[in-house]
Write a protein that holds these residues in place. Structure first.
Motif, PDB file in Angstrom:
ATOM      1  N   THR A 108      10.876 -69.776  57.874  1.00  0.00           N
ATOM      2  CA  THR A 108      12.315 -69.410  58.512  1.00  0.00           C
ATOM      3  C   THR A 108      12.121 -69.964  59.640  1.00  0.00           C
ATOM      4  OG1 THR A 108      11.375 -67.327  59.742  1.00  0.00           O
ATOM      5  CG2 THR A 108      12.374 -66.948  57.582  1.00  0.00           C
ATOM      6  N   GLY A 109      13.261 -70.494  60.305  1.00  0.00           N
ATOM      7  CA  GLY A 109      13.662 -71.258  61.416  1.00  0.00           C
ATOM      8  C   GLY A 109      14.423 -72.460  61.296  1.00  0.00           C
ATOM      9  N   HIS A 110      14.390 -73.411  61.906  1.00  0.00           N
ATOM     10  CA  HIS A 110      15.205 -74.764  61.894  1.00  0.00           C
ATOM     11  C   HIS A 110      14.457 -75.827  61.098  1.00  0.00           C
ATOM     12  CE1 HIS A 110      12.757 -76.288  64.924  1.00  0.00           C
ATOM     13  NE2 HIS A 110      13.135 -75.777  65.685  1.00  0.00           N
ATOM     14  N   HIS A 111      13.146 -75.484  60.567  1.00  0.00           N
ATOM     15  CA  HIS A 111      12.509 -76.318  59.736  1.00  0.00           C
ATOM     16  C   HIS A 111      12.431 -77.849  60.269  1.00  0.00           C
ATOM     17  CE1 HIS A 111      12.941 -73.040  57.268  1.00  0.00           C
ATOM     18  NE2 HIS A 111      14.454 -73.299  56.991  1.00  0.00           N
ATOM     19  N   CYS A 112      12.182 -77.819  61.441  1.00  0.00           N
ATOM     20  CA  CYS A 112      12.254 -79.345  62.333  1.00  0.00           C
ATOM     21  C   CYS A 112      13.426 -80.212  61.889  1.00  0.00           C
ATOM     22  CB  CYS A 112      10.969 -80.101  62.032  1.00  0.00           C
ATOM     23  SG  CYS A 112       9.448 -79.081  62.558  1.00  0.00           S
ATOM     24  N   ALA A 113      14.668 -79.778  61.629  1.00  0.00           N
ATOM     25  CA  ALA A 113      15.788 -80.407  61.273  1.00  0.00           C
ATOM     26  C   ALA A 113      17.037 -79.886  62.253  1.00  0.00           C
ATOM     27  CB  ALA A 113      15.997 -80.452  59.786  1.00  0.00           C
ATOM     28  N   GLN A 114      16.810 -79.789  63.473  1.00  0.00           N
ATOM     29  CA  GLN A 114      17.758 -79.204  64.350  1.00  0.00           C
ATOM     30  C   GLN A 114      19.313 -79.592  64.302  1.00  0.00           C
ATOM     31  OE1 GLN A 114      16.297 -78.897  68.218  1.00  0.00           O
ATOM     32  NE2 GLN A 114      15.543 -76.589  67.845  1.00  0.00           N
ATOM     33  N   PRO A 115      19.404 -81.149  64.037  1.00  0.00           N
ATOM     34  CA  PRO A 115      20.625 -81.623  63.921  1.00  0.00           C
ATOM     35  C   PRO A 115      21.343 -81.346  62.596  1.00  0.00           C
ATOM     36  CG  PRO A 115      19.197 -83.299  64.927  1.00  0.00           C
ATOM     37  CD  PRO A 115      18.350 -82.173  64.158  1.00  0.00           C
ATOM     38  N   LEU A 116      20.707 -81.018  61.418  1.00  0.00           N
ATOM     39  CA  LEU A 116      21.212 -80.477  60.136  1.00  0.00           C
ATOM     40  C   LEU A 116      21.760 -79.251  60.495  1.00  0.00           C
ATOM     41  CD1 LEU A 116      21.704 -81.241  57.221  1.00  0.00           C
ATOM     42  CD2 LEU A 116      19.381 -80.053  56.876  1.00  0.00           C
ATOM     43  N   MET A 117      21.079 -77.954  61.189  1.00  0.00           N
ATOM     44  CA  MET A 117      21.349 -76.859  61.383  1.00  0.00           C
ATOM     45  C   MET A 117      22.618 -76.817  62.088  1.00  0.00           C
ATOM     46  SD  MET A 117      19.083 -74.707  60.353  1.00  0.00           S
ATOM     47  CE  MET A 117      18.194 -75.580  58.844  1.00  0.00           C
ATOM     48  N   ASP A 118      22.621 -77.713  63.302  1.00  0.00           N
ATOM     49  CA  ASP A 118      23.744 -77.831  63.959  1.00  0.00           C
ATOM     50  C   ASP A 118      25.115 -77.845  63.137  1.00  0.00           C
ATOM     51  OD1 ASP A 118      22.296 -77.409  66.280  1.00  0.00           O
ATOM     52  OD2 ASP A 118      22.103 -79.313  66.873  1.00  0.00           O
ATOM     53  N   TYR A 119      24.750 -79.050  62.343  1.00  0.00           N
ATOM     54  CA  TYR A 119      26.008 -79.275  61.323  1.00  0.00           C
ATOM     55  C   TYR A 119      26.361 -78.114  60.643  1.00  0.00           C
ATOM     56  CZ  TYR A 119      28.326 -81.063  57.010  1.00  0.00           C
ATOM     57  OH  TYR A 119      29.279 -81.156  56.029  1.00  0.00           O
ATOM     58  N   TYR A 120      25.489 -77.113  60.167  1.00  0.00           N
ATOM     59  CA  TYR A 120      25.977 -75.807  59.441  1.00  0.00           C
ATOM     60  C   TYR A 120      26.350 -74.789  60.221  1.00  0.00           C
ATOM     61  CZ  TYR A 120      24.831 -78.120  54.759  1.00  0.00           C
ATOM     62  OH  TYR A 120      24.654 -78.855  53.620  1.00  0.00           O
ATOM     63  N   GLY A 121      26.238 -75.064  61.408  1.00  0.00           N
ATOM     64  CA  GLY A 121      26.415 -73.943  62.557  1.00  0.00           C
ATOM     65  C   GLY A 121      25.496 -72.989  62.376  1.00  0.00           C
ATOM     66  N   LEU A 122      24.208 -73.036  62.174  1.00  0.00           N
ATOM     67  CA  LEU A 122      23.314 -72.009  61.908  1.00  0.00           C
ATOM     68  C   LEU A 122      22.104 -72.261  62.823  1.00  0.00           C
ATOM     69  CD1 LEU A 122      23.089 -72.188  57.954  1.00  0.00           C
ATOM     70  CD2 LEU A 122      24.123 -70.338  59.378  1.00  0.00           C
ATOM     71  N   PRO A 123      21.517 -71.151  63.508  1.00  0.00           N
ATOM     72  CA  PRO A 123      20.393 -71.665  64.539  1.00  0.00           C
ATOM     73  C   PRO A 123      19.201 -71.681  63.356  1.00  0.00           C
ATOM     74  CG  PRO A 123      21.029 -69.122  64.425  1.00  0.00           C
ATOM     75  CD  PRO A 123      21.954 -69.885  63.504  1.00  0.00           C
ATOM     76  N   ALA A 124      19.138 -71.006  62.271  1.00  0.00           N
ATOM     77  CA  ALA A 124      17.790 -71.029  61.424  1.00  0.00           C
ATOM     78  C   ALA A 124      18.490 -70.629  59.979  1.00  0.00           C
ATOM     79  CB  ALA A 124      17.031 -69.821  61.731  1.00  0.00           C
ATOM     80  N   THR A 125      17.355 -70.879  58.996  1.00  0.00           N
ATOM     81  CA  THR A 125      17.676 -70.330  57.517  1.00  0.00           C
ATOM     82  C   THR A 125      16.551 -69.882  56.921  1.00  0.00           C
ATOM     83  OG1 THR A 125      17.137 -72.381  56.175  1.00  0.00           O
ATOM     84  CG2 THR A 125      19.308 -72.451  56.880  1.00  0.00           C
ATOM     85  N   ALA A 126      16.378 -69.091  55.936  1.00  0.00           N
ATOM     86  CA  ALA A 126      15.144 -68.934  55.273  1.00  0.00           C
ATOM     87  C   ALA A 126      15.000 -69.941  54.113  1.00  0.00           C
ATOM     88  CB  ALA A 126      15.123 -67.436  54.706  1.00  0.00           C
ATOM     89  N   ARG A 127      13.718 -70.244  53.922  1.00  0.00           N
ATOM     90  CA  ARG A 127      13.633 -71.435  52.828  1.00  0.00           C
ATOM     91  C   ARG A 127      12.487 -70.966  52.025  1.00  0.00           C
ATOM     92  NH1 ARG A 127      10.787 -76.755  54.802  1.00  0.00           N
ATOM     93  NH2 ARG A 127       9.279 -75.483  55.024  1.00  0.00           N
ATOM     94  N   ALA A 128      12.703 -70.972  50.771  1.00  0.00           N
ATOM     95  CA  ALA A 128      11.730 -70.795  49.753  1.00  0.00           C
ATOM     96  C   ALA A 128      11.440 -72.057  49.141  1.00  0.00           C
ATOM     97  CB  ALA A 128      12.103 -69.580  48.518  1.00  0.00           C
ATOM     98  N   SER A 129      10.296 -72.644  49.133  1.00  0.00           N
ATOM     99  CA  SER A 129       9.955 -73.894  48.330  1.00  0.00           C
ATOM    100  C   SER A 129       8.775 -73.667  47.412  1.00  0.00           C
ATOM    101  CB  SER A 129       9.724 -75.036  49.643  1.00  0.00           C
ATOM    102  OG  SER A 129       8.814 -74.418  50.514  1.00  0.00           O
TER     103      SER A 129
END
Ligand code: 7TS
Length: 421
Positions: free
Chosen positions: A375-396
């Motif tokens: 969980t978090g910004h996954h070292c992709a903060q500009p992408l998070m900003d685009y989606y207007g989210l501080p963080a996501t959960a991620r299953a990989s």
């Protein structure tokens, strides 16, 4: 779901599919418990687990061969050098590079990008020049270019993404111009899973005389990569995301670029002769490999590539695609869940948010159920900003994951909902 595969390394029995039950026995860590629950490891984009074959390769190297390389006449040094150099050839074959000298050993994808920025980038970039990256880059394919642009008075330009998480190619076309010197994009997004149309993007950049670096950190574990077919100038990946050890990574560069690029770090091994008046440099790839490298890591990376290719990348891709479809449909049924990244061409990465619940809380509750996600910004903060989210959960996902583990994830999410109701 479509992966571009080539005729290379075709496994004869794609239709037979993988046997995850058998494969899992090769990965000792997968049978451990966390918080008293069976581990469901769904954080493969952060780092993958290692098969016994890779663990044994590290152990065998230190038990039988360990010596410094490229400099000893004694048997161990010769054998260590041979094993390390055999890995270079192994990686050449894996990427279908023209020659082994195009393969540079580095620590990681991060180091590979920094190397290119500080050598090729530094020598070709001037004031007013432009570097193009995309909105979905990992920070390690943004910050080295941003630092260089600041130093050189150059401009960093950004390819936008669509809501589904695809690069907007018509916008990319508009960004390309005679000042574009470098295009640095990811092959597969670590957050969205999108497989970008990099072959076409390389062609477009070359049409404007720009060099292209592809960040393959999330691509190589999932799909066959042929650097000659892609025609990219540079391609990078990390050993640890492809079932190999940490601390070893690969930079592929076209020979003529590597030859003309200045060295990266000064030190032993990267030189031909040193005097206080004048130092001459070694040939590529050694010119870029100053100091004693991660020899055991290199040798074990070859074991990881052998493991993956024995499974067959096309069978791996087919299995992971099927698992991705299953996970997508199961997660879509969780009420209040929104998937972030729904491009038609995806690798097995699922980012999501759940109504009102902070992803970190989700991750903590899932952890107690034995389910490891990031969980978090996954070292992709500009992408998070685009989606207007501080963080996501991620299953990989990886080829050793199962439908049962996806079910465990969904059961865990139901618990999350109960807690937050
Ligand atoms: N590029 C991409 C696309 C990545 O996903 C990562 C790591 C890197 C570069 C950097 O790799 P490194 O080996 O040099 O650290 N991505 C992640 C991730 O998604 N979660 O943890 C690390």
């Amino acid at each position: 779901m479509s992966f571009s595969t080539t005729a290379r390394n075709h496994h004869p029995c794609v239709s037979e599919g993988l046997n995850p039950g058998r494969i899992r026995r090769d990965f000792p860590i997968l049978s451990r418990k966390v918080h008293g629950k069976p581990l469901a490891y769904l954080d493969n984009a952060a780092t993958s687990q290692k098969p016994q074959q890779v663990i044994d390769a590290v152990s065998r190297y230190y038990s039988r061969t360990n010596a410094n390389i490229q400099r000893g006449v004694h048997l161990l040094s010769v054998q260590a050098t041979d094993a390390y150099e055999a890995t270079r050839e192994r990686v050449r074959k894996f990427l279908n590079a023209t020659r082994a000298e195009e393969i540079v050993f580095v620590r990681s994808t991060t180091e590979a990008v920094n190397l290119v920025a500080q050598t090729a980038g530094r020598s070709i970039l001037g004031p007013g020049d432009e570097v193009i990256v995309s909105r979905m880059e990992h920070h390690s394919n943004i910050v080295p270019w941003q630092m260089l642009c600041q130093e050189k008075g150059a401009r960093l330009r950004v390819i936008p993404v669509s809501g589904r998480g695809e690069l907007l190619l018509d916008e990319y076309e508009k960004l390309l111009n005679p000042r574009t010197r470098i295009v640095a994009v990811t092959h597969v997004s670590n957050v969205l899973g999108t497989v970008n149309p990099v072959r076409k993007m390389v062609e477009m950049a070359h049409g404007h005389g720009a060099l292209v670096l592809l960040d393959g950190a999330q691509a190589v574990p999932h799909l066959e990569v042929d650097v000659q077919e892609l025609d990219c100038d540079f391609y990078c990946f990390s050993g640890h995301k492809i079932y190999g050890p940490t601390g070893i990574g690969i930079l592929y560069g076209k020979w003529n670029h590597l030859e003309s690029m200045p060295p990266y770090q000064g030190g032993g091994e990267m030189i031909r002769s040193v005097s206080f008046e004048k130092t001459t440099y070694n040939e590529p790839p050694h010119k870029f490999e100053g100091g004693t490298p991660n020899i055991a890591g290199g040798v074990a990376l070859a074991a990881a590539l052998d493991y993956l290719e024995n499974l067959g990348l096309d069978r791996v891709a087919a299995y992971e695609n099927e698992l991705l479809e299953y996970a997508t449909s199961r997660l879509s049924q969780v009420s209040g869940l929104r998937l972030i990244g729904t491009a038609p061409s995806k690798a097995a990465v699922l980012s999501f948010v759940l109504d009102e619940v902070h992803p970190h809380d989700m991750g903590t509750i899932l952890d107690l159920e034995g389910v490891a996600i990031r969980t978090g910004h996954h070292c992709a903060q500009p992408l998070m900003d685009y989606y207007g989210l501080p963080a996501t959960a991620r299953a990989s996902l990886a080829f050793y994951n199962t439908r049962e583990e996806i079910d465990a994830l969904c059961r865990g999410l139901e618990k999350v909902m109960e807690v937050f109701e």
